[in-house]
Design a protein around this motif. Structure first.
Motif, short mmCIF file in Angstrom:
data_model
loop_
_atom_site.label_atom_id
_atom_site.label_comp_id
_atom_site.label_asym_id
_atom_site.label_seq_id
_atom_site.Cartn_x
_atom_site.Cartn_y
_atom_site.Cartn_z
N GLY A 33 2.62 4.35 1.18
CA GLY A 33 3.38 5.46 0.61
C GLY A 33 2.78 5.96 -0.69
N MET A 34 3.62 6.54 -1.53
CA MET A 34 3.12 7.15 -2.77
C MET A 34 3.37 6.32 -4.02
SD MET A 34 3.38 9.61 -0.46
CE MET A 34 5.11 9.89 -0.36
N LEU A 35 4.10 5.24 -3.93
CA LEU A 35 4.39 4.41 -5.09
C LEU A 35 3.45 3.22 -5.14
CD1 LEU A 35 8.29 4.35 -4.89
CD2 LEU A 35 6.82 6.01 -6.03
N TRP A 36 3.10 2.84 -6.34
CA TRP A 36 2.24 1.68 -6.52
C TRP A 36 3.07 0.56 -7.10
CZ3 TRP A 36 0.72 -1.83 -10.00
CH2 TRP A 36 -0.38 -2.60 -9.66
N PRO A 37 2.96 -0.68 -6.75
CA PRO A 37 2.00 -1.25 -5.80
C PRO A 37 2.50 -1.28 -4.36
CG PRO A 37 3.15 -3.04 -6.88
CD PRO A 37 3.67 -1.74 -7.47
N GLN A 38 3.76 -0.88 -4.16
CA GLN A 38 4.30 -0.86 -2.80
C GLN A 38 5.45 0.14 -2.73
OE1 GLN A 38 5.62 -4.85 -2.04
NE2 GLN A 38 6.64 -5.02 -4.00
N ALA A 39 5.92 0.38 -1.53
CA ALA A 39 7.02 1.32 -1.32
C ALA A 39 8.32 0.75 -1.90
CB ALA A 39 7.19 1.58 0.17
N LEU A 40 9.32 1.60 -2.00
CA LEU A 40 10.64 1.12 -2.37
C LEU A 40 11.12 0.12 -1.32
CD1 LEU A 40 12.38 4.50 -3.29
CD2 LEU A 40 11.74 2.67 -4.89
#
Length: 146
Positions: A33-40
């Motif tokens: 997805g777009m968030l680092w380091p992982q998705a929500l």
């Protein structure tokens, strides 16, 4: 003491590059997805910012954890303090999303590609997770309307 792993579990980061000249806003898209380091986490729901932010959610510490984990350069990133997003995870814990902007003249595409991501414009992100897209729209509004 809060460890880097704790910080990265209880926080997410949106990285972006905004070109002041062209007004182009790009975000890295990762496999997850777009968030680092992982998705929500699945089931995370937006919440109001806590009156007293719990320990482990301050932007300088999260930025330091990101830099340590990625090798990105701290002098090329600045926090966007006007961006504030909180989620309640299914286990009841708060999770904060931070927005960091690359200050380089051009988006650091090789650095993001080395981490498994690719810079993309909002129009290229169709089909992504709706909660993440709403966060990116909020960020877009901050840069687009100063």
């Amino acid at each position: 003491m809060t460890t880097t792993t704790d910080l990265l579990t209880r926080n997410r980061v949106i990285l972006c590059h905004f070109d002041d000249y062209s007004h182009a806003l790009l975000y890295p898209r990762w496999e997850h997805g777009m968030l680092w380091p992982q998705a929500l986490p699945a089931g995370a729901e937006p919440m109001e910012a806590p009156a007293d932010a719990p320990a482990g959610h301050d932007t300088p510490a999260v930025t330091a954890a990101l830099l340590a984990a990625t090798g990105l350069k701290g002098d090329e990133l600045e926090p966007t303090d006007r961006f504030m997003a909180w989620f309640r995870t299914p286990d009841g814990q708060p999770l904060r999303v931070h927005l960091l902007r690359f200050t380089t003249p051009d988006a650091p595409k090789p650095a993001i590609e080395a981490l498994g991501g690719r810079f993309m414009a909002m129009s290229q992100l169709r089909g992504a997770d709706m909660k993440e897209l709403l966060l990116l729209r909020h960020a877009f509004g901050l840069f687009g309307h100063g």
